[in-house]
Design a protein around this motif. Structure first.
Motif, short mmCIF file in Angstrom:
data_model
loop_
_atom_site.label_atom_id
_atom_site.label_comp_id
_atom_site.label_asym_id
_atom_site.label_seq_id
_atom_site.Cartn_x
_atom_site.Cartn_y
_atom_site.Cartn_z
N SER A 1 0.79 -1.43 0.21
CA SER A 1 -0.04 -0.07 -0.25
C SER A 1 0.77 0.78 0.16
N ALA A 2 0.59 2.07 -0.35
CA ALA A 2 0.77 3.82 -0.67
C ALA A 2 1.40 4.11 0.79
N PRO A 3 0.70 4.32 1.93
CA PRO A 3 1.04 4.06 3.34
C PRO A 3 2.39 3.25 3.80
N LYS A 4 2.92 2.43 2.82
CA LYS A 4 3.77 1.33 3.72
C LYS A 4 4.83 2.05 2.64
N GLY A 5 5.27 2.55 1.95
CA GLY A 5 5.97 3.14 1.04
C GLY A 5 6.68 1.76 0.25
N VAL A 6 5.81 1.03 -0.64
CA VAL A 6 7.02 -0.25 -0.74
C VAL A 6 7.15 0.13 -2.55
N ALA A 7 5.77 0.89 -2.80
CA ALA A 7 6.85 1.54 -4.36
C ALA A 7 7.81 2.55 -4.34
N LEU A 8 8.09 3.37 -3.70
CA LEU A 8 8.95 4.10 -3.57
C LEU A 8 10.13 2.90 -3.18
N SER B 1 13.70 -15.52 6.54
CA SER B 1 14.86 -15.80 7.12
C SER B 1 15.78 -15.97 5.62
N GLY B 2 14.63 -15.29 4.94
CA GLY B 2 15.80 -15.41 3.82
C GLY B 2 16.12 -14.15 3.48
N PHE B 3 16.23 -13.25 3.70
CA PHE B 3 16.39 -11.81 3.99
C PHE B 3 17.69 -11.60 4.38
N ASP B 4 18.18 -10.48 4.11
CA ASP B 4 19.55 -10.07 4.72
C ASP B 4 19.40 -9.40 5.19
N VAL B 5 18.92 -8.14 4.82
CA VAL B 5 18.07 -7.18 5.51
C VAL B 5 16.80 -7.01 4.92
N LEU B 6 16.04 -6.26 5.97
CA LEU B 6 14.90 -5.90 6.10
C LEU B 6 14.34 -4.91 5.60
N CYS B 7 13.65 -4.42 4.65
CA CYS B 7 12.96 -2.42 4.19
C CYS B 7 11.71 -2.70 4.33
N LEU B 8 11.58 -0.92 5.87
CA LEU B 8 11.00 -1.16 5.43
C LEU B 8 10.46 0.75 5.78
N PRO B 9 9.74 0.58 4.20
CA PRO B 9 10.41 2.19 3.47
C PRO B 9 9.20 2.88 4.15
#
Length: 418
Positions: free
Chosen positions: A242-249, A306-314
């Motif tokens: 969703s837009a508030p979660k910033g995933v498109a950015l 567990s498959g991520f090296d870095v979690l992204c929270l934009p």
């Protein structure tokens, strides 16, 4: 104890942040030997529900939890802007309560449930409130004004009227109704220090507790990491698209970073935000190192993380906690987060990741490049990942709050209806 959990939406229809928190606490209470029931609002297809003994309610069982739901069609004021309760909802809930002898209620979220809560208060049922977001302060939920600017608080409803101009009610009256609801609670539990400060600023006459949400550490420890030696840095997003979660950015920034030996995996449901979903798909179409995966079962979340090296929270709004952040921590995964709200405070406090200006695509591009090209930086952040609270610990503390609410019910003055 006979415990009633009250939440705005729940399984089988929704299983994201607040719903997962309440599910986890309810299951912890059930495992401790308490009788647990959930009262929620049903927004979806009634065919997913069985008939309930009480007229007007829907009913089902999910993993041995009995769940009753008020059909959303009966709720005329989901944001609690109007003064009058929905009489039909209040009557249904009063009958529901009278048929059972609950000892205490746990309000997990009051959106769509305000009339039900008013019935609960009228029945003099002791209750506590968990503050998972800013809904009692902000009918827009996220403390973001209609203009998109961050909001410093309702100021008794005056700021709501000045900056957001709700057309269906009086914000100052809404603010006072929520003050009464909070004042009548046996405990007011904020999920983070960030949330605690926001509520204490607006309700200076009330005391608030802070208790972080717990995570299922035992399940996480049973997962074997999916990462393989020799792979490039794997960035990941897990949440609502969703837009508030910033995933498109995030997708735009990753594409601009041109990290040919790194990848980005985007995981989660769209929940109707077609514009954001299409924007992400358009970027992924021309960037094969960006993959999009649909929603996953709650049982598979730790396998994904567990498959991520870095979690992204934009996130483009102030997050109050972020359950997925703490789920990443228990997997030993650091995070790159927007400089808003509780996740930024936690990451900066522990040094277990990095913060980046929330609306700055160029800033996110630069941050992704820096992390992807500096293994020492990544390893240092991993070494500082904190150990989050476990579900069992969270359940223990909530049991204390329930018993305290029950003991003090007779001592709490009647503060009027909400």
């Amino acid at each position: 104890m006979r415990i009633l959990f009250v939440v705005h939406q729940f399984r089988p229809e929704y299983a994201t942040g607040t719903e997962t928190v309440i599910f986890n606490v309810a299951k912890a209470c059930q495992r401790a030997g308490h009788q647990v029931t959930v009262l929620t609002c049903s927004l979806g297809d009634p065919s997913a529900w069985a008939a309930a003994p009480e007229d007007g309610l829907r009913f089902t069982v999910v993993e041995s939890l009995p769940i009753y739901a008020i059909p959303a069609a009966l709720v005329s004021d989901p944001f609690a802007l109007c003064k009058e309760a929905d009489a039909a909802v209040k009557d249904i809930v009063l009958r529901f309560l009278s048929a059972r002898n609950f000892d205490v209620a746990h309000i997990g979220h009051s959106m769509r449930m305000f009339s039900a809560i008013e019935a609960m208060r009228e029945a003099n049922l002791p209750y506590i409130v968990t503050l998972t977001d800013f809904f009692p302060l902000c009918y827009r939920v996220n403390l973001v004004r209609a203009s998109g600017e961050l909001c410093g608080g309702p100021h008794g409803g005056r700021a709501c009227l000045s900056y957001c101009s709700p057309v269906n009610g009086e914000p100052s009256e809404r603010f006072q109704r929520f003050r009464l609801l909070l004042a009548g609670a046996g405990a007011r539990v904020a999920c983070s220090d960030f949330v605690h400060r926001q509520y204490a600023r607006s309700f200076s006459d009330l005391a608030f507790e802070t208790l972080p949400h717990g995570v299922d550490a035992l399940r996480a420890y049973s997962i074997t990491a999916r990462k393989r030696e020799g792979e490039g840095i794997r960035f990941g997003f897990l949440g609502t698209l969703s837009a508030p979660k910033g995933v498109a950015l995030l997708a735009e920034a990753f594409a601009a970073a041109e990290l040919h030996d790194a990848s980005l995996e985007i995981v989660g449901p769209a929940h109707g935000d077609v514009q954001t979903a299409r924007a992400i798909e358009a970027i992924a179409t021309v960037h094969p190192n960006i993959t999009i995966r649909g929603p996953v079962s709650p049982d598979d979340i730790f396998d994904v993380i567990s498959g991520f090296d870095v979690l992204c929270l934009p996130s483009q709004v102030p997050e109050t906690f972020s359950l997925v952040l703490h789920q990443a921590f228990v997997c030993g995964v650091p995070a790159l987060v927007s400089n808003l709200g509780a996740p930024a405070e936690i990451v900066e406090r522990h040094g277990c990741g990095w913060t980046t200006p929330y609306a700055d695509v160029a800033g996110w591009t630069q941050a992704l490049r820096r992390v992807a090209t500096d293994r020492a930086l990544l390893e240092a952040a991993k070494s500082r990942v904190p150990l989050p609270l476990r579900l069992e610990e969270e359940g223990f503390f909530y049991e204390h709050f329930y018993r305290r609410a029950m003991r003090t019910q007779a001592m709490i003055p009647r503060v009027g209806t909400v």
